[in-house]
Design an enzyme around this catalytic site. Structure first.
Site, PDB file in Angstrom:
ATOM      1  N   HIS A 166       0.835  -1.195   0.000  1.00  0.00           N
ATOM      2  CA  HIS A 166       0.000   0.000   0.000  1.00  0.00           C
ATOM      3  C   HIS A 166       0.866   1.240   0.000  1.00  0.00           C
ATOM      4  O   HIS A 166       2.031   1.203   0.383  1.00  0.00           O
ATOM      5  CB  HIS A 166      -0.930   0.023   1.226  1.00  0.00           C
ATOM      6  CG  HIS A 166      -0.205  -0.026   2.532  1.00  0.00           C
ATOM      7  ND1 HIS A 166       0.289  -1.200   3.070  1.00  0.00           N
ATOM      8  CD2 HIS A 166       0.143   0.941   3.422  1.00  0.00           C
ATOM      9  CE1 HIS A 166       0.877  -0.955   4.225  1.00  0.00           C
ATOM     10  NE2 HIS A 166       0.814   0.353   4.470  1.00  0.00           N
ATOM     11  N   CYS A 209       2.103   3.655  11.791  1.00  0.00           N
ATOM     12  CA  CYS A 209       3.049   3.158  10.794  1.00  0.00           C
ATOM     13  C   CYS A 209       3.341   4.279   9.814  1.00  0.00           C
ATOM     14  O   CYS A 209       2.657   5.313   9.821  1.00  0.00           O
ATOM     15  CB  CYS A 209       2.502   1.920  10.078  1.00  0.00           C
ATOM     16  SG  CYS A 209       1.105   2.243   8.971  1.00  0.00           S
TER      17      CYS A 209
END
Length: 684
Positions: free
Chosen positions: A65, A205
């Site tokens: 992603h 993240c």
């Protein structure tokens, strides 16, 4: 709004065998629907995100992603692989692969839906349904939360604990925004004194789309299974709702599962803390819950959030070498602005008033508004003061990288002592490590609850500063000072072949990772020499800057002389690379290296080695630590210095054009099937 995933974005027979081929195959479906405008540019962004941290998860899941300027709207593509594709998960290849594409400026609603999917992936019934469905439409419906009545079980079961039942519409079924952001408020009524144990957690993240929310979901499930109350703050791309201060105060322990700095982590001071990478929050959630409970029982607390700060967050398997590199880079990153400002002011002072300006009186005592030498003295003296912070800041922020804010005081004290005893740059490195280690040792000592509040303000600064002062003055300081003197003398005596070899080595280091750790080591070595400048250290600084300018300049030139070898996005990046390279910003070549590392990095290193070696051979010197082409008037032998830079740029350009040309010479054909796409990628 168009649907994020449709049957056209589902491949139930993904034939790719590598993660690059899998991403390409799914991305081509996005391109076909107009969701991605530049395939190569988007894949470069996916590869750059993958390089930060593998996106494979336990349970056979891969979630490549990224955010990208080449994405027109948030999009999901799903592929199911019979053979499996290795995305770096500990338990082996992934058979369920989700390519998540978010626009660079995606709004919160879109990102919340993407994060919702990330949470659902932690539910085995949801993933089992995806493994058994035989129809692309059914798979897309299941992912959107629109599964038919016969499949409603897995979809409904995938809701997180405490979530409301999904409504019939797709947005309501897929977007459980409330649990992530509103968890503290929902949990407030249940917060009573009978709770056996309370945990607050923060997950984050680099992209903030998938791992952040998967870790939160995993921790919530583990806590529920253990009979523990947990409130999770997800610091993701969709923003975050700060945990209620009362919730934090009532907590018995803290879990940080993160790969980017935790925002405002001082809120969690004085509590037992477990600090790990975000993937550990997904794969080892139950163990983390047990670990923080064990720390609480033993009375282990953190003085200011985690024992290891956010800057050094990583997987728990990080070795000592990896952690040491992160600690040192923390110090260097905070030192660089002082170096740049102080060094450039000193260089400007020399340029205006000549080298004799170093003997001028203090401008506080003597300043003539109409005299250019007074202005030169002002610049020189301000720059000198800024530069004098170099070693203390380096030491202070190395200690900060190890022990967070409690490390700052002993770190700065140790750095100041290093200057006092003439231990210089090396003394600062050692002082920072000693300060950080001392604070970390103190933090491991069990402290009674009534004393925890004064630990970060009084006890830790007092004890750690005394220990570091003793060690620097009486134990390690003098040997380090002798070593620093030997290094200075060695640099002063550099000449001939030895100087050229050092220039080549520094050039290779500057261009190997284009602004990464090895680049910073070479730069820090050069800057450290400026603390006590001599002819050799000034040559080193010149060679380092010359080599660091080459990669962006070479990539910019290559996009002009061989346009067909580069994508449209790379050609646009090439325009900016001219300015970045001229300004000594090596990172300007990173977009090219991310897209084609096996050709760009060797070419950059070849050119950097040539420039570094020639700069040394030409006896070029530099007193400014930064500035690129704009400080050429301050360089010794400026014409030959430019020759060195041009030579390196030409070598690097020729090399990258040759390597890319060899690739393009092979037959190219657009892959019509996923298997053919894999073959083309392998040949490349």
């Amino acid at each position: 709004m168009s649907e994020m995933i449709t049957a056209d974005l589902v491949d139930l027979d993904l034939a790719a065998t590598t993660k690059e081929a899998a991403a390409r195959s799914l991305a081509e479906r996005m391109v076909a629907l107009g969701r991605v405008t530049d395939l190569e540019g988007f894949l470069g962004d996916v590869a750059a995100r993958e390089a930060q941290m593998p996106t494979g998860l336990d349970g056979g899941i891969g979630i490549p992603h990224c955010r990208s300027a080449h994405v027109t709207e948030p999009t999901l593509a799903f592929g199911r692989s019979a053979a499996g594709v290795d995305f770096g998960a500990p338990d082996g290849p992934a058979d369920l692969i989700f390519l998540i594409a978010a626009p660079a400026g995606a709004d919160d609603a879109h990102l919340t839906i993407l994060s919702s999917l990330a949470r659902r992936l932690m539910d085995e019934s949801f993933t089992s349904a995806l493994r058994t469905t035989a129809d692309a439409d059914a798979a897309a419906s299941l992912i959107r939360g629109e599964a038919p009545a016969t499949d409603a079980g897995p979809a409904a079961e995938s809701q997180s604990p405490g979530e409301p039942e999904p409504a019939a519409g797709p947005a309501e079924a897929v977007a459980p925004a409330a649990p992530a952001d509103a968890a503290p408020d929902e949990a407030s009524p249940a917060r009573d004194d009978d709770a056996p144990f309370r945990i607050v957690a923060v997950t984050s993240c680099p992209t903030g789309i998938a791992h952040t929310y998967m870790a939160a979901e995993s921790l919530q499930k583990a806590a529920e299974a253990a009979g523990v109350h947990i409130d999770v703050e997800t610091q993701g791309s969709a923003g975050f709702t700060r945990l209620d201060p009362e919730t934090v105060r009532a907590a018995d322990g803290v879990i940080f599962a993160h790969d980017v700095p935790v925002r405002d982590k001082a809120r969690f001071a004085g509590k037992p803390t477990v600090d790990v990478g975000v993937k550990a929050g997904i794969s080892r959630a139950a163990a983390l819950v047990d670990e923080v409970r064990g720390k609480a029982e033993r009375g282990e607390v953190s003085a200011a959030g985690p024992a290891t700060p956010a800057d050094s967050a990583g997987d728990p398997g990080d070795g000592y070498g990896t952690r040491l590199r992160k600690w040192l880079m923390s110090g260097v990153s905070y030192m660089v602005p002082f170096v740049a400002a102080g060094g450039l002011l000193i260089a400007l002072g020399f340029a205006i008033g000549g080298y004799e300006i170093s003997d001028a009186k203090s401008v506080a005592e003597h300043f003539v508004w109409t005299d250019h030498t007074s202005w030169a003295a002002l610049l020189f003296q301000v720059g000198g003061l800024a530069f004098s912070f170099l070693v203390p800041v380096l030491a202070g922020y190395i200690a900060y990288g190890m022990a967070d804010r409690p490390g700052l005081v002993p770190g700065f004290v140790g750095g100041a002592i290093a200057l006092t005893i003439n231990a210089g740059f090396l003394g600062g490195l050692i002082a920072g490590l000693l300060a950080g280690a001392t604070v970390m040792a103190i933090q491991r000592v069990p402290i009674p609850a009534p004393l925890r509040g004064i630990m970060p303000v009084v006890v830790i600064p007092l004890v750690s500063s005394a220990v570091v002062g003793f060690l620097m003055f009486l134990v390690v300081g003098k040997p380090i000072a002798e070593l620093q003197k030997a290094l200075t003398d060695w640099l002063s005596g550099l000449s001939g072949a030895n100087a050229v070899i050092l220039g080549v080595i520094l050039g290779l280091m500057m261009c190997f990772d284009l602004g990464g750790p090895l680049n910073k080591v070479a730069y820090a070595f050069a800057v450290g020499g400026l603390a006590n400048p001599n002819e050799g250290s000034l040559k080193v600084m010149a060679a380092v800057m010359a080599a660091g300018m080459v990669p962006p300049l070479a990539m910019a030139l290559a996009t002009v002389v061989r346009k067909r070898l580069f994508t449209r996005t790379e050609r646009e990046n090439g325009k900016a690379a001219w300015v970045l390279g001229a300004s000594f910003i090596t990172e300007g070549a990173i977009p090219f290296a991310a897209a084609d590392p096996l050709r760009v990095i060797p070419a950059a290193m070849a050119g950097g080695a040539v420039s570094g070696g020639l700069s040394m051979a030409f006896d070029c010197t530099l007193r400014a630590p930064h500035g690129g082409i704009f400080v050429v008037p301050l360089i010794g032998n400026p014409f030959l210095y430019l020759v060195a830079i041009v030579a390196g740029t030409l070598v690097s350009t020729a090399t990258v054009v040759l390597l890319k040309g060899l690739r393009k010479a092979q037959p190219e054909q657009a892959p019509a099937q996923a298997e053919e796409g894999t073959k083309v990628l392998t040949a490349a």
